[in-house]
Scaffold this motif. Sequence first.
Motif, PDB file in Angstrom:
ATOM      1  N   ARG A 117     -12.914  36.106  57.382  1.00  0.00           N
ATOM      2  CA  ARG A 117     -12.390  35.182  56.377  1.00  0.00           C
ATOM      3  C   ARG A 117     -13.209  35.334  55.105  1.00  0.00           C
ATOM      4  N   GLY A 118     -12.677  36.100  54.170  1.00  0.00           N
ATOM      5  CA  GLY A 118     -13.336  36.219  52.888  1.00  0.00           C
ATOM      6  C   GLY A 118     -14.484  37.205  52.869  1.00  0.00           C
ATOM      7  N   PHE A 119     -14.682  38.048  53.888  1.00  0.00           N
ATOM      8  CA  PHE A 119     -15.754  39.014  53.888  1.00  0.00           C
ATOM      9  C   PHE A 119     -15.297  40.282  53.176  1.00  0.00           C
ATOM     10  N   GLN A 120     -16.232  40.911  52.503  1.00  0.00           N
ATOM     11  CA  GLN A 120     -15.869  42.082  51.739  1.00  0.00           C
ATOM     12  C   GLN A 120     -16.936  43.158  51.915  1.00  0.00           C
ATOM     13  N   THR A 121     -16.533  44.398  51.762  1.00  0.00           N
ATOM     14  CA  THR A 121     -17.480  45.492  51.661  1.00  0.00           C
ATOM     15  C   THR A 121     -17.175  46.207  50.352  1.00  0.00           C
ATOM     16  N   ARG A 122     -18.133  46.201  49.439  1.00  0.00           N
ATOM     17  CA  ARG A 122     -17.905  46.750  48.100  1.00  0.00           C
ATOM     18  C   ARG A 122     -18.834  47.951  47.923  1.00  0.00           C
ATOM     19  N   GLY A 123     -18.322  49.151  48.263  1.00  0.00           N
ATOM     20  CA  GLY A 123     -19.145  50.339  48.133  1.00  0.00           C
ATOM     21  C   GLY A 123     -20.356  50.230  49.031  1.00  0.00           C
ATOM     22  N   ASP A 124     -21.567  50.365  48.462  1.00  0.00           N
ATOM     23  CA  ASP A 124     -22.797  50.260  49.226  1.00  0.00           C
ATOM     24  C   ASP A 124     -23.390  48.863  49.140  1.00  0.00           C
ATOM     25  N   ALA A 125     -22.603  47.915  48.681  1.00  0.00           N
ATOM     26  CA  ALA A 125     -23.068  46.527  48.639  1.00  0.00           C
ATOM     27  C   ALA A 125     -23.158  45.971  50.053  1.00  0.00           C
ATOM     28  N   GLY A 126     -24.056  45.009  50.234  1.00  0.00           N
ATOM     29  CA  GLY A 126     -24.219  44.382  51.535  1.00  0.00           C
ATOM     30  C   GLY A 126     -23.010  43.551  51.913  1.00  0.00           C
ATOM     31  N   GLN A 127     -22.875  43.323  53.202  1.00  0.00           N
ATOM     32  CA  GLN A 127     -21.740  42.572  53.721  1.00  0.00           C
ATOM     33  C   GLN A 127     -21.925  41.079  53.453  1.00  0.00           C
ATOM     34  N   ASP A 128     -20.826  40.399  53.143  1.00  0.00           N
ATOM     35  CA  ASP A 128     -20.869  38.946  53.010  1.00  0.00           C
ATOM     36  C   ASP A 128     -21.043  38.310  54.379  1.00  0.00           C
ATOM     37  N   HIS A 129     -21.800  37.221  54.420  1.00  0.00           N
ATOM     38  CA  HIS A 129     -21.973  36.445  55.643  1.00  0.00           C
ATOM     39  C   HIS A 129     -21.266  35.108  55.501  1.00  0.00           C
ATOM     40  N   HIS A 130     -21.057  34.452  56.632  1.00  0.00           N
ATOM     41  CA  HIS A 130     -20.308  33.201  56.655  1.00  0.00           C
ATOM     42  C   HIS A 130     -21.014  32.202  57.539  1.00  0.00           C
ATOM     43  N   ALA A 131     -21.007  30.944  57.134  1.00  0.00           N
ATOM     44  CA  ALA A 131     -21.520  29.862  57.977  1.00  0.00           C
ATOM     45  C   ALA A 131     -20.714  28.609  57.683  1.00  0.00           C
ATOM     46  N   ARG A 132     -20.639  27.735  58.648  1.00  0.00           N
ATOM     47  CA  ARG A 132     -19.942  26.462  58.485  1.00  0.00           C
ATOM     48  C   ARG A 132     -20.984  25.352  58.412  1.00  0.00           C
ATOM     49  N   ILE A 133     -20.903  24.529  57.389  1.00  0.00           N
ATOM     50  CA  ILE A 133     -21.859  23.440  57.221  1.00  0.00           C
ATOM     51  C   ILE A 133     -21.124  22.106  57.264  1.00  0.00           C
ATOM     52  N   TYR A 134     -21.820  21.094  57.740  1.00  0.00           N
ATOM     53  CA  TYR A 134     -21.225  19.769  57.886  1.00  0.00           C
ATOM     54  C   TYR A 134     -21.959  18.795  56.970  1.00  0.00           C
ATOM     55  N   LEU A 135     -21.182  18.130  56.128  1.00  0.00           N
ATOM     56  CA  LEU A 135     -21.716  17.205  55.136  1.00  0.00           C
ATOM     57  C   LEU A 135     -21.156  15.812  55.367  1.00  0.00           C
ATOM     58  N   ASP A 136     -21.804  14.823  54.784  1.00  0.00           N
ATOM     59  CA  ASP A 136     -21.258  13.472  54.757  1.00  0.00           C
ATOM     60  C   ASP A 136     -20.253  13.363  53.624  1.00  0.00           C
ATOM     61  N   ILE A 137     -19.225  12.571  53.818  1.00  0.00           N
ATOM     62  CA  ILE A 137     -18.216  12.395  52.777  1.00  0.00           C
ATOM     63  C   ILE A 137     -18.855  11.883  51.488  1.00  0.00           C
ATOM     64  N   GLU A 138     -19.894  11.077  51.634  1.00  0.00           N
ATOM     65  CA  GLU A 138     -20.555  10.532  50.445  1.00  0.00           C
ATOM     66  C   GLU A 138     -21.074  11.634  49.525  1.00  0.00           C
ATOM     67  N   ASP A 139     -21.448  12.797  50.103  1.00  0.00           N
ATOM     68  CA  ASP A 139     -21.946  13.897  49.280  1.00  0.00           C
ATOM     69  C   ASP A 139     -20.895  14.374  48.290  1.00  0.00           C
ATOM     70  N   SER A 140     -19.620  14.283  48.681  1.00  0.00           N
ATOM     71  CA  SER A 140     -18.553  14.720  47.790  1.00  0.00           C
ATOM     72  C   SER A 140     -18.388  13.797  46.592  1.00  0.00           C
ATOM     73  N   PHE A 141     -18.703  12.517  46.775  1.00  0.00           N
ATOM     74  CA  PHE A 141     -18.540  11.557  45.682  1.00  0.00           C
ATOM     75  C   PHE A 141     -19.695  11.610  44.690  1.00  0.00           C
ATOM     76  N   THR A 142     -20.857  12.025  45.141  1.00  0.00           N
ATOM     77  CA  THR A 142     -22.041  11.976  44.272  1.00  0.00           C
ATOM     78  C   THR A 142     -22.586  13.344  43.919  1.00  0.00           C
ATOM     79  N   GLY A 143     -22.251  14.376  44.723  1.00  0.00           N
ATOM     80  CA  GLY A 143     -22.970  15.630  44.609  1.00  0.00           C
ATOM     81  C   GLY A 143     -24.348  15.471  45.235  1.00  0.00           C
ATOM     82  N   ALA A 144     -24.947  16.558  45.644  1.00  0.00           N
ATOM     83  CA  ALA A 144     -26.241  16.450  46.322  1.00  0.00           C
ATOM     84  C   ALA A 144     -26.870  17.829  46.426  1.00  0.00           C
ATOM     85  N   THR A 145     -28.135  17.847  46.792  1.00  0.00           N
ATOM     86  CA  THR A 145     -28.819  19.067  47.191  1.00  0.00           C
ATOM     87  C   THR A 145     -29.260  18.876  48.627  1.00  0.00           C
ATOM     88  N   ARG A 146     -28.825  19.748  49.507  1.00  0.00           N
ATOM     89  CA  ARG A 146     -29.105  19.614  50.922  1.00  0.00           C
ATOM     90  C   ARG A 146     -29.877  20.833  51.431  1.00  0.00           C
TER      91      ARG A 146
END
Length: 309
Positions: A117-146
């Motif tokens: 999902r959304g991974f790419q190989t661009r020439g000799d560029a490194g491969q994209d990695h993927h992770a799923r993160i879980y946030l509190d809904i409140e983070d969407s209303f205020t923005g945050a650094t986690r």
Amino acid sequence: MEYKDYYAVLGVPRDASAEDIKKAFRRLARKYHPDVSKEKDAEQRMREVNEAYAVLSDPEKRAAYDQLGRGYRPGQEFHPPPGWDAGFEFSGHGFSPHEAAGFSEFFAELFGGLGGRGFQTRGDAGQDHHARIYLDIEDSFTGATRSISLRAPRLDEHGRLVLDTRTLNVKIPKGVSEGQVIRLAGQGAPGTGGGRAGDLLLEVRFNPHPRFRPAGRDLHLRLPVTPWEAALGGIVSVDLPSGPVKVRIPPGTDSGRILRVRGRGIPSQPPGDLLLEVRVVLPPADTPQARALYEQMARELAFNPRNGD
């Protein structure tokens, strides 16, 4: 859905090395391959062996499966808990939902769509990695650094599975919605021959909330109201992470009615809506005065909700 013990399918211990797993797969493939096997259930057994090997031969899937499957027995009723794959960093190889459908429901539920999902190989560029993160809904209303800790599975020099952990400070933008991807440039796999590193793609999911249920940009909430607010109408205050909002209850509002407050959902661009499901709550008849009021309504209103449509 039944839990599948992939180690039992291959006949190897849970601490088996990558080489042990490969040898077990080859042995079983020779035994059950439909082109050569005389076993009556060879085709089904071969599918099970292929599925087990697809997970246990992949360090990333194996690490996630190991964490998920502790304490379960083969055939036991099983449902993956919310956020089971949180904190695992996956590289680009994997199975699409269509490819995963060739295996069991158990496999498709866990691993369908983890890769690709959304991974790419661009020439000799490194491969994209993927992770799923879980946030509190409140983070969407205020923005945050986690501070986000990610575990990247790999095989050591002995073919044993190990986890490398790294911690990143991630800026969560205000208005982020579930399913949105936060891209961290250069945090994926390193490039080769001087090529740039790949990116890390963080797919946002929200933690379960006691009051709010997100649906895209919209936010669902049950709104308890009194019988007189429902019957006569009124203005009530609803607490949101961004602060209270005043909501008008139309006269004659029944329990179950949905009230839409436009623009007061997830504060994205454009913002979502707030969808309020009305629940009429009856005050208890636990005092003489309250009981007398209910008896008065019973005598004077002559109301029967079972008449009519």
